[in-house]
Design an enzyme around this catalytic site. Structure first.
Site, PDB file in Angstrom:
ATOM      1  N   HIS A 164     -32.647  -5.565  -3.433  1.00 42.76           N
ATOM      2  CA  HIS A 164     -33.972  -5.773  -4.104  1.00 42.76           C
ATOM      3  C   HIS A 164     -34.176  -5.502  -5.657  1.00 42.76           C
ATOM      4  O   HIS A 164     -35.215  -5.805  -6.115  1.00 42.76           O
ATOM      5  CB  HIS A 164     -35.215  -5.092  -3.589  1.00 42.76           C
ATOM      6  CG  HIS A 164     -35.149  -5.350  -1.883  1.00 42.76           C
ATOM      7  ND1 HIS A 164     -34.359  -4.729  -0.955  1.00 42.76           N
ATOM      8  CD2 HIS A 164     -36.027  -5.785  -1.263  1.00 42.76           C
ATOM      9  CE1 HIS A 164     -34.557  -5.061   0.182  1.00 42.76           C
ATOM     10  NE2 HIS A 164     -35.707  -5.689   0.011  1.00 42.76           N
ATOM     11  N   GLU A 168     -35.942 -18.575   3.201  1.00 46.64           N
ATOM     12  CA  GLU A 168     -35.774 -19.342   1.589  1.00 46.64           C
ATOM     13  C   GLU A 168     -35.322 -20.741   1.645  1.00 46.64           C
ATOM     14  O   GLU A 168     -35.838 -21.416   0.619  1.00 46.64           O
ATOM     15  CB  GLU A 168     -35.067 -18.222   0.724  1.00 46.64           C
ATOM     16  CG  GLU A 168     -35.870 -16.842   0.471  1.00 46.64           C
ATOM     17  CD  GLU A 168     -35.905 -15.985   1.462  1.00 46.64           C
ATOM     18  OE1 GLU A 168     -35.193 -16.184   2.496  1.00 46.64           O
ATOM     19  OE2 GLU A 168     -36.912 -14.911   1.286  1.00 46.64           O
TER      20      GLU A 168
END
Lengths: 321, 402
Positions: free
Chosen positions: A126, A57
């Site tokens: 998540h 990321e």
């Protein structure tokens, strides 16, 4: 049309209308996106404009910022908001600050899409809701489409913005069915009243919108007329719409999937207190997630999140019933 | 260190405004000495000390609104040395109530922090309701229970109350005001006390016509021997007879508090006195039993005069153990009174009028008074009440014994 399909149409529209637009992220190309939003786009637009990124990321968000500075209009997809924490440095220290630090010479016209929220048994890493955190940062805009129409229209509005926009898609909304009106005009400035009412204002956004509307319907059956406000944009907050509603109803409950302490709900409540204190007929209340890592087990996950019954109960309490 | 606290000056008092100190630090205070003047909603009352000592500090300033029980002053007992760190006058402020509220006397034991209970006890009124109340000129404090969360008063409650009452709001804090203000304030306190009485006290009522021929004759004989200014009013022997009779009926004389009745060893009759601007007060006429009729006449005249001038003593306002209401010559035939809590009985006297009365099988015209008794059924029963009225009727047949 589903929310997922609406997002895909939004992506296609952007890719078709502006040659500077490209999509980049993990598994967006060959796999078609973790939530299948970009399915089929690689075949249509080719690998230059639909780019699979390595699992970093920090790397691909930074690359997106560079592309934006170089004149492109990158759409960066981060799989979930939990993973975006790896890219906090480029998002905040670079994308959000650069216009200020360059004295207005540079801007970062990029859009970062990410999924957020819980309810699909994906466990703590998540399932969190950090959009309220991001809404703390000056220099970026935070949008949270909760309807199919917004899913369809917000992306194009975000691409046209000269500054970074973070677009949060709640993971439970992808299968939502809805219509997009012919004359749809979507902005990324204003909150919307999704249901009118006169007894109290239920203020929410994103994944909690539909639970809140359901709560309003249950309250209506009890003779309580609840107004539902979809904030849509968490930064900058459309305080005027919120205040106008609260001044009418004199009572407010804020529903936010974030944790209570330091939440976006806290900010909304503070603004109501600052600007509408004398209009209030009851303390402003909120319904937030329990302050625990979102559990994996279904019953625990459900217990940790704002639910319709809880919203109804708090609304009743605010009304003294 | 002796702490002198604002005494309770009557059933309907929960706070008072300090008007004036009659003492200053260093003064020696004797028992019974008037040390301050406090304005209750009914009257400016001279507060007597029941403690002795040297004034160490005054804890309240004139103008302060104090709840009953708030410390007003500190006295040093004889031989007591002032504490090393002297308490400055302002250091431990008494709990000052800004408006008529439900604040309890706060703990002032040196801590500057707001006592934990104080804020929690504050009446919950929503900001919007407060503002609406101001617009409608009603006092939201008077709304007993709100319909909002946790009993909070809401806009709707205010509007309902306004529609119901249309009563102008009493100013939150006012200087001892115009007679009209005073009358409105008094009407409110009477309303409070009487509502409480009718809410809490199960009254029973008895009436007894009593011939007063012998009393009337005796009184004219007595008055014939007196100068104009020393003449006795009928009220005087009536009060004395009631006081003497009550000594044998402890269940009619005393206080009912916290679910328990405590008879009073003395009979202190509260005499209902109506005021010129409306309303009434029933200050105690002390030690009636021990006074001669002449002394009683003088004490009654003095009490009426001081009541109407608004200068009563604190003991007179707080220690009446029973009330007598006497309608007098302008009155109706009988009065069934409302007991003044925490008392448990009220004796009513109607107008003395000439009525037909049967004596030895023949109807004759006699002066007659109807005496009534309103009594608290939690404490006494009608049987005992009736015995009291019979005994009173008997006592009034022997005026020479009074």
């Amino acid at each position: 049309m589903t929310y997922r399909e609406a997002l895909r149409q939004g992506l296609r529209e952007a890719l078709l209308r502006d040659p500077r637009v490209f999509l980049m992220g993990e598994d967006v190309g060959r796999y078609g996106g973790t939530y299948a939003v970009s399915k089929g786009l690689l075949e249509e637009f080719g690998p230059d404009r639909i780019r699979d990124a390595p699992l970093s990321e920090l790397g691909f968000v930074g690359a997106g910022i560079g592309a934006a500075l170089g004149g492109m209009r990158p759409l960066v997809e981060v799989m979930t908001v939990n993973f975006s924490l790896l890219a906090l440095d480029p998002i905040i220290n670079t994308a959000a600050l650069l216009r200020h630090m360059s004295g207005g010479q540079f801007s970062v016209p990029m859009v970062i899409r990410m999924s957020t929220g819980a309810g699909r048994q994906l466990a703590a890493q998540h399932s969190h809701s950090f959009e309220g955190w991001y809404a703390h940062i000056p220099g970026i805009k935070i949008v949270t489409p909760a309807t199919v129409e917004d899913a369809r229209g917000m992306l194009w509005a975000a691409i046209q913005d000269p500054d970074p926009v973070l677009l949060f898609e709640h993971a439970q909304l992808y299968n939502l069915e809805g219509e997009v009106p012919e004359d749809s005009a979507v902005d990324i400035r204003s909150a919307r009243i999704r249901r009118s009412g006169k007894d109290l204002s239920l203020i929410t956004y994103g994944g909690c919108l539909w639970k809140t509307i359901e709560a309003a319907e249950q309250l209506a059956a009890e003779g309580i007329s609840a107004e539902v406000i979809d904030l849509r944009v968490l930064r900058p907050l459309d305080t005027d719409t919120v205040l106008a509603s609260v001044r009418r109803t004199r009572r407010a409950v804020v529903i936010d999937e974030g944790w209570r302490s330091g939440s976006l709900a806290a900010e909304v409540m503070a603004r109501i207190m600052e600007q509408a204190f004398y209009e209030l007929d009851a303390p402003v209340a909120r319904v937030c997630s329990q302050e625990v890592p979102i559990p994996y087990a279904r019953h625990l996950e459900e217990a940790a999140l704002p639910q319709t019954a809880g919203i109804v109960a708090v609304a009743r309490e605010v009304l003294g019933r | 260190m002796i702490e002198f606290k604002l005494p309770w000056l009557g059933a309907d008092m929960d706070q008072g405004e300090l008007l004036e100190w009659m003492i200053k630090p260093g003064d020696r205070v004797r028992r019974g000495q008037v040390i301050a003047v406090v304005d209750t909603s009914k009257a400016a009352v001279e507060v007597e000390s029941w403690q002795e000592g040297i004034v160490h500090a005054l804890l309240a300033q004139p103008g302060d609104m104090l709840p009953v029980g708030a410390p007003m002053a500190q006295f040093l007992a004889d031989g007591e040395v002032p504490p090393a760190v002297s308490v400055p006058v302002i250091a431990a402020p008494p709990a000052i109530v800004p408006t008529a509220g439900t604040l309890k006397p706060a703990d002032t034991a040196g801590s500057a922090a707001i006592p934990a209970g104080a804020l929690g006890d504050r009446k919950k009124i929503s900001p919007a309701a407060r503002r609406r109340a101001a617009e409608l000129q009603i006092d939201p404090q008077t709304i007993e229970l709100g319909s909002g969360p946790h009993g909070a008063v809401t806009i709707e409650d205010v509007e309902r109350a306004a529609a119901r009452a249309r009563v102008p709001m009493a100013p939150a804090k006012k200087a001892p005001g115009s007679p009209a203000d005073r009358a409105a304030e008094m009407r409110k306190t009477i309303a409070g006390a009487m509502s409480r009485s009718k809410r809490e006290i199960p009254h029973y009522y008895l009436a007894q016509p009593i011939p007063l021929q012998r009393m009337t004759l005796w009184l004219s004989e007595q008055n014939a021997l007196r100068s104009m200014d020393r003449r006795l009013l009928m009220a005087v022997p009536l009060l004395k007879a009631i006081a003497m009779t009550l000594e044998a009926f402890p269940e009619l004389n005393g206080f009912y508090r916290d679910g328990e009745f405590k008879p009073s060893p003395q009979v202190q009759i509260g005499v209902a006195i109506s005021l010129r601007h409306g309303g009434l007060i029933a200050p105690a006429l002390h030690d009636i039993g021990a006074k001669s009729l002449d002394q009683l006449m003088q004490a009654l005249g003095d009490l009426v005069q001081r009541t109407r001038a608004g200068s009563l003593r604190s003991s007179e306002l707080s220690d009446a153990t029973v009330t007598v209401t006497n309608l007098g010559e302008q009155g109706a035939e009988a009065v069934y009174g409302v007991i003044s809590p925490p008392q448990v009985a009220l004796v009513g006297l109607g107008r003395v009028s000439v009525r037909p009365w049967v004596v030895d099988g023949a109807v004759v015209a006699l002066p007659v008074v109807t005496a009534t008794l309103s009594a608290d059924h939690r404490v006494s029963d009608g049987h005992r009440g009736a015995r009291f009225l019979t005994a009173l009727a008997e006592a009034l047949q022997h005026p020479e014994k009074l």
